[in-house]
Write a protein that holds these residues in place. Structure first.
Motif, PDB file in Angstrom:
ATOM      1  N   MET A   1     152.843 -25.043-125.560  1.00 12.98           N
ATOM      2  CA  MET A   1     151.827 -24.976-124.516  1.00 12.98           C
ATOM      3  C   MET A   1     150.486 -24.536-125.092  1.00 12.98           C
ATOM      4  SD  MET A   1     151.114 -25.717-121.445  1.00 12.98           S
ATOM      5  CE  MET A   1     152.759 -25.976-120.746  1.00 12.98           C
ATOM      6  N   ASN A   2     150.496 -23.605-126.029  1.00 13.49           N
ATOM      7  CA  ASN A   2     149.244 -23.205-126.676  1.00 13.49           C
ATOM      8  C   ASN A   2     148.568 -24.399-127.329  1.00 13.49           C
ATOM      9  OD1 ASN A   2     149.482 -20.488-126.004  1.00 13.49           O
ATOM     10  ND2 ASN A   2     150.381 -19.900-127.960  1.00 13.49           N
ATOM     11  N   GLU A   3     149.353 -25.228-127.994  1.00 11.27           N
ATOM     12  CA  GLU A   3     148.790 -26.346-128.739  1.00 11.27           C
ATOM     13  C   GLU A   3     148.254 -27.445-127.835  1.00 11.27           C
ATOM     14  OE1 GLU A   3     151.456 -25.887-132.821  1.00 11.27           O
ATOM     15  OE2 GLU A   3     152.093 -27.310-131.260  1.00 11.27           O
ATOM     16  N   ARG A   4     148.760 -27.548-126.624  1.00  7.99           N
ATOM     17  CA  ARG A   4     148.377 -28.652-125.749  1.00  7.99           C
ATOM     18  C   ARG A   4     147.458 -28.227-124.603  1.00  7.99           C
ATOM     19  NH1 ARG A   4     153.947 -30.561-123.126  1.00  7.99           N
ATOM     20  NH2 ARG A   4     152.600 -32.284-122.445  1.00  7.99           N
ATOM     21  N   SER A   5     147.050 -26.969-124.540  1.00 10.69           N
ATOM     22  CA  SER A   5     146.343 -26.491-123.349  1.00 10.69           C
ATOM     23  C   SER A   5     145.059 -25.721-123.653  1.00 10.69           C
ATOM     24  CB  SER A   5     147.272 -25.601-122.522  1.00 10.69           C
ATOM     25  OG  SER A   5     147.543 -24.391-123.216  1.00 10.69           O
ATOM     26  N   ILE A   6     144.268 -25.563-122.587  1.00 10.64           N
ATOM     27  CA  ILE A   6     143.107 -24.675-122.569  1.00 10.64           C
ATOM     28  C   ILE A   6     143.468 -23.514-121.652  1.00 10.64           C
ATOM     29  CG2 ILE A   6     140.665 -24.420-122.007  1.00 10.64           C
ATOM     30  CD1 ILE A   6     141.112 -26.421-124.224  1.00 10.64           C
ATOM     31  N   GLY A   7     143.244 -22.284-122.105  1.00 11.89           N
ATOM     32  CA  GLY A   7     143.559 -21.107-121.296  1.00 11.89           C
ATOM     33  C   GLY A   7     142.308 -20.513-120.662  1.00 11.89           C
ATOM     34  N   ILE A   8     142.388 -20.264-119.351  1.00  6.57           N
ATOM     35  CA  ILE A   8     141.270 -19.658-118.608  1.00  6.57           C
ATOM     36  C   ILE A   8     141.737 -18.353-117.982  1.00  6.57           C
ATOM     37  CG2 ILE A   8     139.543 -19.965-116.808  1.00  6.57           C
ATOM     38  CD1 ILE A   8     139.891 -22.961-117.053  1.00  6.57           C
ATOM     39  N   GLU A   9     141.147 -17.258-118.403  1.00  5.77           N
ATOM     40  CA  GLU A   9     141.461 -15.928-117.876  1.00  5.77           C
ATOM     41  C   GLU A   9     140.495 -15.600-116.742  1.00  5.77           C
ATOM     42  OE1 GLU A   9     144.132 -13.266-117.864  1.00  5.77           O
ATOM     43  OE2 GLU A   9     143.986 -13.933-119.952  1.00  5.77           O
ATOM     44  N   HIS A  10     140.974 -14.858-115.740  1.00  8.95           N
ATOM     45  CA  HIS A  10     140.146 -14.475-114.595  1.00  8.95           C
ATOM     46  C   HIS A  10     140.191 -12.965-114.393  1.00  8.95           C
ATOM     47  CE1 HIS A  10     140.993 -18.742-113.926  1.00  8.95           C
ATOM     48  NE2 HIS A  10     139.880 -18.778-113.209  1.00  8.95           N
ATOM     49  N   GLU A  11     139.051 -12.388-114.150  1.00 12.10           N
ATOM     50  CA  GLU A  11     138.966 -10.962-113.862  1.00 12.10           C
ATOM     51  C   GLU A  11     139.748 -10.637-112.595  1.00 12.10           C
ATOM     52  OE1 GLU A  11     135.439  -7.610-113.399  1.00 12.10           O
ATOM     53  OE2 GLU A  11     134.971  -9.704-112.925  1.00 12.10           O
ATOM     54  N   GLY A  12     140.439  -9.487-112.589  1.00  7.53           N
ATOM     55  CA  GLY A  12     141.105  -9.056-111.373  1.00  7.53           C
ATOM     56  C   GLY A  12     142.562  -8.688-111.570  1.00  7.53           C
ATOM     57  N   PHE A  13     143.225  -8.450-110.434  1.00  9.77           N
ATOM     58  CA  PHE A  13     144.634  -8.066-110.414  1.00  9.77           C
ATOM     59  C   PHE A  13     145.393  -9.009-109.490  1.00  9.77           C
ATOM     60  CE2 PHE A  13     142.305  -4.317-111.641  1.00  9.77           C
ATOM     61  CZ  PHE A  13     143.124  -3.668-112.563  1.00  9.77           C
ATOM     62  N   VAL A  14     146.622  -9.353-109.847  1.00  4.73           N
ATOM     63  CA  VAL A  14     147.389 -10.332-109.074  1.00  4.73           C
ATOM     64  C   VAL A  14     147.715  -9.856-107.658  1.00  4.73           C
ATOM     65  CG1 VAL A  14     148.400 -11.385-111.133  1.00  4.73           C
ATOM     66  CG2 VAL A  14     149.603  -9.507-110.005  1.00  4.73           C
ATOM     67  N   ASP A  15     147.765  -8.534-107.442  1.00  4.38           N
ATOM     68  CA  ASP A  15     148.130  -8.022-106.120  1.00  4.38           C
ATOM     69  C   ASP A  15     146.920  -7.661-105.269  1.00  4.38           C
ATOM     70  OD1 ASP A  15     147.361  -5.908-107.694  1.00  4.38           O
ATOM     71  OD2 ASP A  15     148.977  -4.561-107.062  1.00  4.38           O
ATOM     72  N   ARG A  16     145.714  -8.091-105.698  1.00  5.55           N
ATOM     73  CA  ARG A  16     144.490  -7.801-104.941  1.00  5.55           C
ATOM     74  C   ARG A  16     143.759  -9.107-104.649  1.00  5.55           C
ATOM     75  NH1 ARG A  16     141.543  -2.975-108.176  1.00  5.55           N
ATOM     76  NH2 ARG A  16     139.786  -4.112-107.259  1.00  5.55           N
ATOM     77  N   PRO A  17     144.068  -9.746-103.522  1.00  7.08           N
ATOM     78  CA  PRO A  17     143.446 -11.035-103.199  1.00  7.08           C
ATOM     79  C   PRO A  17     141.930 -10.968-103.117  1.00  7.08           C
ATOM     80  CG  PRO A  17     144.593 -10.118-101.286  1.00  7.08           C
ATOM     81  CD  PRO A  17     145.003  -9.303-102.459  1.00  7.08           C
TER      82      PRO A  17
ATOM     83  N   HIS B   1     145.111 -17.891-115.843  1.00  8.47           N
ATOM     84  CA  HIS B   1     145.569 -16.518-116.057  1.00  8.47           C
ATOM     85  C   HIS B   1     144.761 -15.546-115.196  1.00  8.47           C
ATOM     86  CE1 HIS B   1     147.534 -17.514-120.038  1.00  8.47           C
ATOM     87  NE2 HIS B   1     146.607 -18.454-120.027  1.00  8.47           N
ATOM     88  N   VAL B   2     145.319 -14.369-114.983  1.00  6.07           N
ATOM     89  CA  VAL B   2     144.588 -13.248-114.384  1.00  6.07           C
ATOM     90  C   VAL B   2     144.748 -12.048-115.310  1.00  6.07           C
ATOM     91  CG1 VAL B   2     144.467 -11.632-112.439  1.00  6.07           C
ATOM     92  CG2 VAL B   2     144.789 -14.078-112.017  1.00  6.07           C
ATOM     93  N   VAL B   3     143.638 -11.370-115.572  1.00  2.00           N
ATOM     94  CA  VAL B   3     143.571 -10.327-116.592  1.00  2.00           C
ATOM     95  C   VAL B   3     144.496  -9.148-116.335  1.00  2.00           C
ATOM     96  CG1 VAL B   3     142.035  -8.665-117.730  1.00  2.00           C
ATOM     97  CG2 VAL B   3     141.169 -10.916-117.112  1.00  2.00           C
ATOM     98  N   GLN B   4     144.618  -8.769-115.057  1.00  2.00           N
ATOM     99  CA  GLN B   4     145.161  -7.447-114.707  1.00  2.00           C
ATOM    100  C   GLN B   4     144.199  -6.369-115.211  1.00  2.00           C
ATOM    101  OE1 GLN B   4     147.135  -8.295-112.224  1.00  2.00           O
ATOM    102  NE2 GLN B   4     148.617  -6.724-112.779  1.00  2.00           N
ATOM    103  N   GLY B   5     142.941  -6.601-114.947  1.00  2.00           N
ATOM    104  CA  GLY B   5     141.889  -5.687-115.367  1.00  2.00           C
ATOM    105  C   GLY B   5     140.532  -6.337-115.153  1.00  2.00           C
ATOM    106  N   SER B   6     139.524  -5.750-115.745  1.00  5.28           N
ATOM    107  CA  SER B   6     138.157  -6.219-115.560  1.00  5.28           C
ATOM    108  C   SER B   6     137.774  -7.281-116.584  1.00  5.28           C
ATOM    109  CB  SER B   6     137.191  -5.038-115.677  1.00  5.28           C
ATOM    110  OG  SER B   6     137.180  -4.552-117.017  1.00  5.28           O
ATOM    111  N   TYR B   7     136.643  -7.905-116.335  1.00  5.73           N
ATOM    112  CA  TYR B   7     136.060  -8.864-117.277  1.00  5.73           C
ATOM    113  C   TYR B   7     135.798  -8.177-118.612  1.00  5.73           C
ATOM    114  CZ  TYR B   7     132.255 -11.895-119.070  1.00  5.73           C
ATOM    115  OH  TYR B   7     131.435 -12.693-119.841  1.00  5.73           O
TER     116      TYR B   7
END
Length: 226
Positions: free
Chosen positions: A140-156, A90-96
């Protein structure tokens, strides 16, 4: 029109008592098997059977524990009750700081297991054995681990080398722990979850680079241990 199969001699087109008894027995056995499987999956929910837990215990060495609001995840006993075979990026669309704030808010209704900062620092907010509400899809929630990342999808530029490296070490650790193959079938973006309306991690997330880093990091962690 299809032809009707010929009835065995003497059957009169009826199902014999023996067949009914055998069929009924199979049905009973089938129900018993399902009940046994359900009991094996959920035995820990019975009074006095819940696993002991240590507050703030980490699944990923080096992470910082920051608890998500209880309303944003569901208590479980994975992988005993639900197999873990996916990692969702995942990407946050925001800060940590924003991610930590909203995941600690019980009104938000969602949270990921981990949040990765631009400098590679990792916060763990939910235990891996529990089900985080991160993918917008119950299976998917039941079978997965979710990892969020700081940042915005349109800012490489938000996807720094340190972030890729820190996240790759985390994913390699998860994959080794549960025997998850390091490939794009098992390490997916939020956008790839069935039924989602999210687009993260977006077009600037470098999947080739990321998987290469995960494979390199995988050489330094133990193989499947669960």
């Amino acid at each position: 029109m299809g032809s009707k199969a010929k009835e065995p001699a003497g059957s009169g087109g009826r199902v014999g008592r023996r067949a009914v008894l055998l069929g009924g027995g199979a049905a009973v056995i089938g129900v018993a098997a399902v009940a046994r499987d359900d009991l094996a999956r959920f035995w820990w929910r019975l009074p006095g059977m819940e696993k002991k837990r240590v507050e703030g215990e980490l699944d990923h060495k080096g992470a910082e524990w920051t608890a998500a609001a209880r309303a944003n995840w569901r208590r479980a006993d994975r992988p005993d009750d639900y197999r873990i075979d996916r990692v969702v990026i995942h990407v946050v669309q925001g800060s940590y700081a924003t991610a930590l704030k909203v995941f600690r808010n019980p009104g938000h209704g969602a949270a990921a297991h981990y949040v990765v900062r631009k400098d590679g620092h990792v916060a763990q907010m939910i235990r891996e054995l529990d089900v985080a509400f991160h993918a917008g899809n119950r299976d998917m929630n039941e079978r997965s681990i979710g990892i969020e990342h700081e940042g915005f999808v349109d800012r490489p530029q938000d996807f720094t080398a340190a972030m890729y490296a820190g996240s790759a070490r985390l994913t390699a650790d998860i994959c080794a722990r549960y025997g998850i193959p390091v490939d794009r079938e098992h390490i997916i973006g939020h956008v790839e979850v069935e039924g989602t309306d999210h687009t993260d991690p977006g077009p600037h997330w470098d999947w080739d680079r990321y998987l290469r880093l995960v494979r390199e990091a995988s050489k330094k962690v133990p193989k499947k241990v669960t």
